[in-house]
Design a protein around this motif. Sequence first.
Motif, PDB file in Angstrom:
ATOM      1  N   LEU A  41       0.720  -1.242  -0.167  1.00  0.00           N
ATOM      2  CA  LEU A  41       0.076   0.167   0.135  1.00  0.00           C
ATOM      3  C   LEU A  41       0.911   1.251   0.004  1.00  0.00           C
ATOM      4  O   LEU A  41       2.020   0.973   0.571  1.00  0.00           O
ATOM      5  CB  LEU A  41      -0.958  -0.096   1.172  1.00  0.00           C
ATOM      6  N   THR A  42       0.411   2.554  -0.665  1.00  0.00           N
ATOM      7  CA  THR A  42       0.876   3.777  -0.400  1.00  0.00           C
ATOM      8  C   THR A  42       0.181   4.546   0.253  1.00  0.00           C
ATOM      9  O   THR A  42      -1.025   4.703  -0.025  1.00  0.00           O
ATOM     10  CB  THR A  42       1.060   4.337  -1.902  1.00  0.00           C
ATOM     11  N   VAL A  43       0.749   4.890   1.444  1.00  0.00           N
ATOM     12  CA  VAL A  43       0.031   5.770   2.543  1.00  0.00           C
ATOM     13  C   VAL A  43      -0.046   7.112   2.511  1.00  0.00           C
ATOM     14  O   VAL A  43       1.021   7.600   1.942  1.00  0.00           O
ATOM     15  CB  VAL A  43       0.422   5.429   3.965  1.00  0.00           C
ATOM     16  N   VAL A  44      -1.120   7.874   2.270  1.00  0.00           N
ATOM     17  CA  VAL A  44      -0.981   9.417   1.761  1.00  0.00           C
ATOM     18  C   VAL A  44      -1.783  10.009   2.880  1.00  0.00           C
ATOM     19  O   VAL A  44      -2.931   9.949   3.195  1.00  0.00           O
ATOM     20  CB  VAL A  44      -1.776   9.741   0.581  1.00  0.00           C
ATOM     21  N   PHE A  45      -0.965  10.865   3.619  1.00  0.00           N
ATOM     22  CA  PHE A  45      -1.623  11.654   4.608  1.00  0.00           C
ATOM     23  C   PHE A  45      -1.756  13.008   4.212  1.00  0.00           C
ATOM     24  O   PHE A  45      -1.158  13.766   3.947  1.00  0.00           O
ATOM     25  CB  PHE A  45      -0.424  11.830   5.787  1.00  0.00           C
ATOM     26  N   ASP A  46      -3.329  13.321   3.827  1.00  0.00           N
ATOM     27  CA  ASP A  46      -3.449  14.640   3.457  1.00  0.00           C
ATOM     28  C   ASP A  46      -3.910  15.731   4.447  1.00  0.00           C
ATOM     29  O   ASP A  46      -4.598  15.503   5.189  1.00  0.00           O
ATOM     30  CB  ASP A  46      -4.874  14.406   2.600  1.00  0.00           C
ATOM     31  N   MET A  47      -2.766  16.550   4.530  1.00  0.00           N
ATOM     32  CA  MET A  47      -2.823  17.583   5.556  1.00  0.00           C
ATOM     33  C   MET A  47      -3.240  18.763   5.164  1.00  0.00           C
ATOM     34  O   MET A  47      -3.009  19.571   5.966  1.00  0.00           O
ATOM     35  CB  MET A  47      -1.472  17.615   6.063  1.00  0.00           C
ATOM     36  N   ALA A  48      -3.875  18.870   4.023  1.00  0.00           N
ATOM     37  CA  ALA A  48      -4.623  20.138   3.990  1.00  0.00           C
ATOM     38  C   ALA A  48      -5.787  20.567   4.995  1.00  0.00           C
ATOM     39  O   ALA A  48      -6.535  19.944   5.503  1.00  0.00           O
ATOM     40  CB  ALA A  48      -5.575  20.127   2.498  1.00  0.00           C
ATOM     41  N   SER A  85       4.441   0.535   0.861  1.00  0.00           N
ATOM     42  CA  SER A  85       5.246   0.802  -0.354  1.00  0.00           C
ATOM     43  C   SER A  85       5.999   2.227  -0.190  1.00  0.00           C
ATOM     44  O   SER A  85       7.293   2.233  -0.333  1.00  0.00           O
ATOM     45  CB  SER A  85       4.374   1.088  -1.652  1.00  0.00           C
ATOM     46  N   LYS A  86       5.428   3.089   0.424  1.00  0.00           N
ATOM     47  CA  LYS A  86       5.562   4.629   0.677  1.00  0.00           C
ATOM     48  C   LYS A  86       4.589   5.028   1.354  1.00  0.00           C
ATOM     49  O   LYS A  86       3.495   4.942   1.403  1.00  0.00           O
ATOM     50  CB  LYS A  86       6.092   5.370  -0.432  1.00  0.00           C
ATOM     51  N   MET A  87       5.115   6.234   2.211  1.00  0.00           N
ATOM     52  CA  MET A  87       4.241   7.151   3.200  1.00  0.00           C
ATOM     53  C   MET A  87       4.506   8.441   2.664  1.00  0.00           C
ATOM     54  O   MET A  87       5.356   9.045   2.853  1.00  0.00           O
ATOM     55  CB  MET A  87       4.542   6.723   4.671  1.00  0.00           C
ATOM     56  N   LEU A 124       9.447   7.388   3.535  1.00  0.00           N
ATOM     57  CA  LEU A 124       8.743   8.742   3.968  1.00  0.00           C
ATOM     58  C   LEU A 124       9.051   9.612   2.936  1.00  0.00           C
ATOM     59  O   LEU A 124      10.297   9.930   2.721  1.00  0.00           O
ATOM     60  CB  LEU A 124       9.401   9.093   5.264  1.00  0.00           C
ATOM     61  N   LYS A 125       8.090  10.232   2.378  1.00  0.00           N
ATOM     62  CA  LYS A 125       8.051  11.307   1.408  1.00  0.00           C
ATOM     63  C   LYS A 125       7.377  12.454   1.461  1.00  0.00           C
ATOM     64  O   LYS A 125       6.254  12.194   2.088  1.00  0.00           O
ATOM     65  CB  LYS A 125       7.729  10.893  -0.044  1.00  0.00           C
ATOM     66  N   PHE A 126       7.821  13.708   1.601  1.00  0.00           N
ATOM     67  CA  PHE A 126       7.205  15.018   1.574  1.00  0.00           C
ATOM     68  C   PHE A 126       6.976  15.692   0.439  1.00  0.00           C
ATOM     69  O   PHE A 126       7.820  15.738  -0.436  1.00  0.00           O
ATOM     70  CB  PHE A 126       7.755  15.847   3.019  1.00  0.00           C
ATOM     71  N   ALA A 127       5.695  16.221   0.077  1.00  0.00           N
ATOM     72  CA  ALA A 127       5.270  16.750  -1.085  1.00  0.00           C
ATOM     73  C   ALA A 127       4.163  17.662  -0.798  1.00  0.00           C
ATOM     74  O   ALA A 127       3.479  17.746   0.042  1.00  0.00           O
ATOM     75  CB  ALA A 127       5.100  15.744  -2.044  1.00  0.00           C
ATOM     76  N   SER A 128       4.494  18.794  -1.703  1.00  0.00           N
ATOM     77  CA  SER A 128       3.316  19.766  -1.638  1.00  0.00           C
ATOM     78  C   SER A 128       2.404  19.355  -2.708  1.00  0.00           C
ATOM     79  O   SER A 128       2.607  18.232  -3.560  1.00  0.00           O
ATOM     80  CB  SER A 128       4.005  21.225  -2.137  1.00  0.00           C
ATOM     81  N   LYS A 129       1.463  20.016  -3.010  1.00  0.00           N
ATOM     82  CA  LYS A 129       0.122  19.544  -3.995  1.00  0.00           C
ATOM     83  C   LYS A 129       0.969  19.710  -5.460  1.00  0.00           C
ATOM     84  O   LYS A 129       0.444  19.325  -6.164  1.00  0.00           O
ATOM     85  CB  LYS A 129      -0.975  20.576  -3.748  1.00  0.00           C
TER      86      LYS A 129
END
Length: 525
Positions: free
Chosen positions: A148-155, A183-185, A213-218
């Motif tokens: 799984l790819t976990v997506v923390f939507d922090m908007a 897979s990645k977070m 662990l990946k940090f990304a902007s929109k």
Amino acid sequence: MAEVGQLESEQDIEKKIEETKQKFKNEYVQESEKYDSRDVDRLQKDDALVEAYLTWRQYSVDDAVKMIDDSFLWRKEFGLNDLTESSIPKWMFETGAVFLHGYDKEGNKLFWFKVKLHTKDAKTIMDKKKYVAFWLERYAKREPGMPLTVVFDMADSGISNIDMDFVKYIINCFKVYYPKFLSKMIIVDMPWIMNAAWKIVKTWLGPEAISKLKFASKNEIQAFIDPEYLPLHMGGTDPFKYSYPPLPDDDFQTPTCENGPIVSEDDNESKEGESEGKELESSFSSEVAVKPKKVYFSEESLSSLKLDDNDKGDCRTKGARKPLTTFKGPLLNVSPAEELSFGNKESERKCLIILDNVSKNQVAFKVRTTAPEKYRVKPSNSSCEPGASVDIVVSLHGGYQASLQDRFLVMAAEMEQNAGAGSPELAQFWKDVPKTKIMDHRLRCHVLESTKPILSYPSGCDNPVEGGANGHPDLHTTLMRVMVCNARLEQKLDQCLWVQQVLIGLVLVVMMFSFLTFYHLPGAS
């Protein structure tokens, strides 16, 4: 020599698997009440599960056994094998704070956390943990071995939404309880005020997971997920809006048959099927998983559906890629075991699924897919006699190309002796058969690499004329890729213009300061 070394490595892994099983049995399985017996039985039978624990612990038997102990204790505490939708408070599903939907660019399912919808509350923390466990167990049973790819939507989230205990629990789910599951977070649009909290989170991940662990902007999230699976507020085009019921899930539909799309015999049956699709299985079995959604049936004649060993030379299977692996099921052996491979060449656009009836009765089967507009499946709905074999041809049609996100579902159920096998009889059979009697097996798509064109294109842009049937460009695909390329170039141009404006502003400030200083004008320092 390489083959000998590989063989020795495989033999070492087999030895470690047996050693792990034996060590766990001798040193941990002492009290009958300590674990759920179903988990213990599964571990002794499922080598792939044991290998997953070993791989996640760098093949250290002692570490793997300790991880199994922690995992099984947790499963017993939360009652994972009996956890159902009715076990969770309804309001949790209605919030939409956690759900599965869409795929990343590598074909991994997306596990969404809408952080702004979570509020720390000691009274509900245990139910929230069970809620997360419910989704993970649900997916693990339906897509075994698929990460799984976990997506923390922090908007729109803030400090009040951060619950460190809950975050630590989520991390432990992937770090301890479900080996090789992550897979990645991806943390999207994290407010700067939460930097300190996530620095703590990093220390919990450990070396085996920190790289995930990946940090990304929109603006950066599209490096991991295509716009079609991103919500509008992340710059995507996905119109999906969470609602309950039903629970969002893979949308397996009946694929295209030989004479075009398969239609329902009765519109009322179609509506019936939609309501049935809202139901969720009351329990999960490691051997049999059930899809409760409605199926539409083909009108292919019985003579074209039922095949025996002599029919394998049929011209319709000519050019289809032969499977090399086999999944051994309780009713049918399915080949290939995990994936269908498609490519751009004409010889790579057709695959073969072989079903072998290993039961003592006639078995009905049907094939469904998440992309019915792309594929032709012949036969897609029929039956197989005891000991017989059926060849199913799956082919891409038109200018469509296979995608890592595409999935196939093979469903099977035993029929009574002398049961009819025509379309009306099969339609009635699938309406009457208990869901617990249905076996299903899922196949994912593998996209074969093709030779890249010599011509080069701007960085981040695909070849706009690549794809289409027989190597010719598909107009829709070409236009979409040109638009994406243009959007990326515009984004880079905007960034360059912004930098240029900042530099010009700095130069003007320096020139003005120098002018005031040189002439000793009032205001100069």
